[in-house]
Design a protein around this motif. Structure first.
Motif, PDB file in Angstrom:
ATOM      1  N   GLN A 150      30.232  19.612  79.188  1.00  0.00           N
ATOM      2  CA  GLN A 150      31.198  18.822  79.949  1.00  0.00           C
ATOM      3  C   GLN A 150      30.884  17.331  79.852  1.00  0.00           C
ATOM      4  OE1 GLN A 150      30.989  19.133  84.313  1.00  0.00           O
ATOM      5  NE2 GLN A 150      33.182  19.451  84.338  1.00  0.00           N
ATOM      6  N   HIS A 197      41.153  12.352  75.848  1.00  0.00           N
ATOM      7  CA  HIS A 197      42.411  12.346  76.604  1.00  0.00           C
ATOM      8  C   HIS A 197      42.118  11.862  78.022  1.00  0.00           C
ATOM      9  CE1 HIS A 197      44.572  15.653  74.098  1.00  0.00           C
ATOM     10  NE2 HIS A 197      43.507  15.246  73.419  1.00  0.00           N
ATOM     11  N   GLU A 212      37.699  16.247  72.937  1.00  0.00           N
ATOM     12  CA  GLU A 212      38.000  17.183  71.861  1.00  0.00           C
ATOM     13  C   GLU A 212      37.034  16.902  70.730  1.00  0.00           C
ATOM     14  OE1 GLU A 212      42.349  18.563  70.088  1.00  0.00           O
ATOM     15  OE2 GLU A 212      41.900  16.457  70.388  1.00  0.00           O
ATOM     16  N   GLY A 256      42.664  19.712  67.138  1.00  0.00           N
ATOM     17  CA  GLY A 256      43.259  21.006  67.444  1.00  0.00           C
ATOM     18  C   GLY A 256      42.341  21.943  68.189  1.00  0.00           C
ATOM     19  N   ASN A 257      41.174  21.452  68.560  1.00  0.00           N
ATOM     20  CA  ASN A 257      40.215  22.275  69.289  1.00  0.00           C
ATOM     21  C   ASN A 257      40.498  22.202  70.784  1.00  0.00           C
ATOM     22  OD1 ASN A 257      38.109  23.990  69.562  1.00  0.00           O
ATOM     23  ND2 ASN A 257      36.570  22.624  68.702  1.00  0.00           N
ATOM     24  N   MET A 258      39.777  22.961  71.561  1.00  0.00           N
ATOM     25  CA  MET A 258      40.041  22.981  72.987  1.00  0.00           C
ATOM     26  C   MET A 258      39.573  21.680  73.634  1.00  0.00           C
ATOM     27  SD  MET A 258      36.940  25.291  74.380  1.00  0.00           S
ATOM     28  CE  MET A 258      35.388  24.484  74.715  1.00  0.00           C
ATOM     29  N   LEU A 259      40.141  21.407  74.804  1.00  0.00           N
ATOM     30  CA  LEU A 259      39.732  20.255  75.593  1.00  0.00           C
ATOM     31  C   LEU A 259      38.659  20.674  76.584  1.00  0.00           C
ATOM     32  CD1 LEU A 259      42.891  18.245  76.726  1.00  0.00           C
ATOM     33  CD2 LEU A 259      41.108  17.531  75.133  1.00  0.00           C
ATOM     34  N   PHE A 308      36.966  19.188  80.006  1.00  0.00           N
ATOM     35  CA  PHE A 308      37.265  18.145  80.986  1.00  0.00           C
ATOM     36  C   PHE A 308      36.014  17.673  81.722  1.00  0.00           C
ATOM     37  CE2 PHE A 308      41.791  17.723  80.958  1.00  0.00           C
ATOM     38  CZ  PHE A 308      42.233  18.902  80.371  1.00  0.00           C
TER      39      PHE A 308
END
Lengths: 119, 110
Positions: free
Chosen positions: B2, B32, B91, B95-98, B100
Motif C-alpha cells: 500500500q 491516480h 499502478e 492495465g494492472n490493479m490499483l 490505494f
C-alpha cells in the motif's frame, strides 16, 4: 465515463447467510474489480473479474467465501458467503474507463457501493 | 504494498491551500487521485503517468516524481466542496490493479 448500477445499496443480513451484489455497466469493459472498504478506511481489492475466465483473488480473499460471476462484458456479481459480523463493510465494484488505455487519461469508475451489515 | 499518504487529516479555512503526498516503495507506472465524500463512491480526479509530469484543472493539480516514486496533490484556494477523503491509487504496470493509499481526510471550514 462508464456508468455503473450497483445493487443492493444496503442490506442487513443474518450471520451464516449469503448476499449477492450485482454490478451492471453501461458499456463493455474487459476487467471489473471488486473492492471492500471498512468504514473510514481505504479500499482493499478483493478480486479482478474477467469475462470467460475465473476471477483472480488477492491475498486474504478466497473463492469459497467470495464467489464471483462474470457472464458477459457488462455484468458481474459478487457473493459474500456464510457471513459473519466481520464481513460488515462497504463493497464496491469498479471498472476502468472504456476510453482508456489510449490515451490513458481516464481513471476508474466506481459503483455507488453496497453497505452490508451482518447481525 | 500500500502506498503511504500524508497527512492523514487536514483542516483548512476556505481559501487556504493544502498539499497531500503519496509515496510508494515500488516503481510505478501511474498514480491516480480520487476524492470520496461521505457515503458516496470515490470519484476520479486525475491520473499521472510515469515520465514525470504535472497536471491540473481548476485549482487542483498534481505532480509525479517517477524517480522518487512520489506524487503530490495540490489544492489551492480551497472551497467547501473540496471536503472529503482523498485517496491516491498506484499502478505498477499498465492495465494492472490499483493499490490505494490509506486516505487523507480534508475538511474545509467557512
Amino acid at each position: 465515463s462508464a456508468v455503473i448500477s450497483q445493487k443492493p445499496s444496503r442490506d442487513i443480513c443474518q450471520r451464516g447467510t449469503s448476499l449477492t451484489i450485482q454490478c451492471q455497466v453501461d458499456s463493455q469493459v474487459t476487467m471489473m474489480f471488486w473492492y471492500r472498504q471498512q468504514p473510514g478506511q481505504s479500499l482493499t481489492l478483493i478480486a479482478t473479474a474477467n469475462q470467460g475466465s475465473e476471477a483472480t483473488y488477492e491475498s486474504g480473499f478466497v473463492i469459497d467465501k467470495f464467489p464471483i460471476s462474470r457472464p458477459n462484458l457488462t455484468f458481474s456479481t459478487l457473493t459474500v458467503s456464510n457471513m459473519s459480523p466481520e464481513d460488515s463493510s462497504i463493497y464496491l465494484c469498479s471498472v476502468e474507463d472504456p476510453r482508456s488505455p489510449v490515451p490513458r487519461n481516464y481513471g476508474y469508475t466506481f459503483g455507488s457501493g453496497t453497505r452490508l451489515t451482518v447481525v | 504494498q500500500q502506498p503511504v499518504q500524508s497527512p492523514q487529516a487536514v483542516i483548512l479555512r476556505e481559501g487556504e491551500d493544502a498539499v497531500i503526498n503519496c509515496s510508494s516503495s515500488k516503481a510505478l507506472y501511474s498514480v491516480h487521485w480520487y476524492r470520496q465524500k461521505h457515503g458516496e463512491a470515490p470519484v476520479f480526479l486525475m491520473i499521472l503517468l510515469k515520465g514525470g509530469e504535472q497536471k491540473g484543472h481548476d485549482k487542483i493539480s498534481a505532480s509525479f516524481n517517477e524517480k522518487k516514486q512520489q506524487s503530490s496533490l495540490y489544492l489551492t484556494a480551497s472551497q467547501l466542496s473540496y471536503s472529503g477523503t482523498y485517496f491516491c491509487g498506484t499502478e505498477q504496470l499498465a492495465g494492472n490493479m490499483l493499490t490505494f493509499g490509506g486516505g487523507t481526510r480534508l475538511m474545509v471550514k467557512p
